[in-house]
Motif scaffolding. Sequence first.
Motif, PDB file in Angstrom:
ATOM      1  N   PHE A 266       9.816   5.098  -3.320  1.00  0.00           N
ATOM      2  CA  PHE A 266       9.339   5.591  -2.027  1.00  0.00           C
ATOM      3  C   PHE A 266       8.488   6.842  -2.240  1.00  0.00           C
ATOM      4  N   LEU A 267       8.943   7.720  -3.125  1.00  0.00           N
ATOM      5  CA  LEU A 267       8.190   8.923  -3.484  1.00  0.00           C
ATOM      6  C   LEU A 267       8.119   9.015  -5.000  1.00  0.00           C
ATOM      7  N   PRO A 268       6.979   8.666  -5.607  1.00  0.00           N
ATOM      8  CA  PRO A 268       6.839   8.733  -7.059  1.00  0.00           C
ATOM      9  C   PRO A 268       6.573  10.151  -7.546  1.00  0.00           C
ATOM     10  N   ASN A 269       6.606  10.337  -8.858  1.00  0.00           N
ATOM     11  CA  ASN A 269       6.198  11.621  -9.428  1.00  0.00           C
ATOM     12  C   ASN A 269       4.696  11.801  -9.246  1.00  0.00           C
ATOM     13  N   GLY A 270       4.233  13.038  -9.389  1.00  0.00           N
ATOM     14  CA  GLY A 270       2.828  13.337  -9.160  1.00  0.00           C
ATOM     15  C   GLY A 270       1.914  12.866 -10.279  1.00  0.00           C
ATOM     16  N   LYS A 271       0.640  12.880  -9.996  1.00  0.00           N
ATOM     17  CA  LYS A 271      -0.362  12.502 -10.982  1.00  0.00           C
ATOM     18  C   LYS A 271      -0.494  13.588 -12.043  1.00  0.00           C
ATOM     19  N   VAL A 314       8.378  12.936   6.840  1.00  0.00           N
ATOM     20  CA  VAL A 314       8.429  11.474   6.873  1.00  0.00           C
ATOM     21  C   VAL A 314       8.579  11.024   8.317  1.00  0.00           C
ATOM     22  N   LEU A 315       8.119   9.832   8.600  1.00  0.00           N
ATOM     23  CA  LEU A 315       8.178   9.245   9.931  1.00  0.00           C
ATOM     24  C   LEU A 315       9.048   8.005   9.903  1.00  0.00           C
ATOM     25  N   PHE A 316       9.710   7.735  11.028  1.00  0.00           N
ATOM     26  CA  PHE A 316      10.453   6.489  11.150  1.00  0.00           C
ATOM     27  C   PHE A 316       9.900   5.693  12.323  1.00  0.00           C
ATOM     28  N   LYS A 317       9.241   4.592  12.022  1.00  0.00           N
ATOM     29  CA  LYS A 317       8.728   3.661  13.021  1.00  0.00           C
ATOM     30  C   LYS A 317       8.995   2.248  12.509  1.00  0.00           C
ATOM     31  N   ARG A 318      10.175   1.761  12.848  1.00  0.00           N
ATOM     32  CA  ARG A 318      10.648   0.466  12.325  1.00  0.00           C
ATOM     33  C   ARG A 318      10.738   0.485  10.803  1.00  0.00           C
ATOM     34  N   MET A 321       8.178   6.047   6.362  1.00  0.00           N
ATOM     35  CA  MET A 321       6.879   6.211   5.710  1.00  0.00           C
ATOM     36  C   MET A 321       6.589   7.695   5.544  1.00  0.00           C
ATOM     37  N   LEU A 322       5.843   8.023   4.507  1.00  0.00           N
ATOM     38  CA  LEU A 322       5.404   9.394   4.310  1.00  0.00           C
ATOM     39  C   LEU A 322       4.307   9.724   5.295  1.00  0.00           C
ATOM     40  N   LYS A 323       4.396  10.870   5.961  1.00  0.00           N
ATOM     41  CA  LYS A 323       3.381  11.240   6.917  1.00  0.00           C
ATOM     42  C   LYS A 323       2.077  11.560   6.211  1.00  0.00           C
ATOM     43  N   GLY A 324       1.009  10.937   6.664  1.00  0.00           N
ATOM     44  CA  GLY A 324      -0.314  11.208   6.102  1.00  0.00           C
ATOM     45  C   GLY A 324      -0.616  10.421   4.853  1.00  0.00           C
TER      46      GLY A 324
END
Length: 325
Positions: A266-271, A314-318, A321-324
């Motif tokens: 869901f949230l990987p490490n950075g580049k 983060v957003l919850f819509k069904r 998801m990460l915001k933006g």
Amino acid sequence: MNHFKRGILIGCCVLAAMMAAAQQRPHMYYSDSGVTAKPVAKDPKVIFFKGRYLMYYSVPGSDNKNWSIGIAESHDLTNWKKAGTIEPGADYEKNGLCAPGALVKDGRVNLFYQTYGNGKSDAICHAVSEDGIHFTRNSTNPIFRPTGSWTCGRAIDAEVVAFKNRYFLYFATRDPDYKVQMQGVAATASMNTSFNREEWTQLTDSAILKPELPWEKNCIEAATCIQQGRYLYMFYAGGYNNEPQQIGLARSTDGIRWQRLSAQPFLPNGKPGTWNESESGHPDIFKAPNQHYYLFFQGNKDKGRSWYLSKKEVLFKRGWMLKGN
């Protein structure tokens, strides 16, 4: 080139480098340099209590051992100021304590944490506070460690959450060979509990979630949970520190049987070159009073020589998801 022009060029290069570094850093970028010479803060847990936000986190001693729990406070969830430290006090904590979990119940902060430095004997402990800073240990500590042939007996990374009219305790443990980290669960009989040792019942004689996906490697740990509708959602860390550790997501209708929502983090490490290149790990999902959701986590870019805490909305819509992003 004369000295004046050379000075301007060097100054511009330094300024550009500083601006690039600042752009890499997120808005929240907190660490604790009050104990060690290097900035280190790990394992965030955030609550809202008596008009301000409190964040509990792990911080090492000067010898990088004897871990303790730092406390920071904030009024905007971005700018944090250190407010205290919970040092080892009881005999069972003499080698250290860390990995805090926390919740507010009956007007008091309940802190759940692990002993540190005892290998297979590390266990979950509990303490309470009227002000969120000064804590009284539970007289039945340690309150939980797992049993059965599936586990080495160790319990770390406590997360306690109310669900289906009782409290669930999620913990990380290892297999008997001490190689694979996995999730287990215990629960109280009702919501009316003091969290004492005798009130916890281990619900399964096996792991509820263990590493299966390639990016999870040999480790699933640091569960953090939140309810949405009939589901309990679990954000968890996959992979040991800096392998890289990344954050996954699963859900359950009963708190025991879990289904991953994706085969990817869901949230990987950075580049490469970013502040969290080495990992995005040890999550904490937090719902603010304004109904916004934030995922707090730890990261670094130097294989663990330093550690910082940050957050993403983060957003919850069904679904989450990460915001933006």
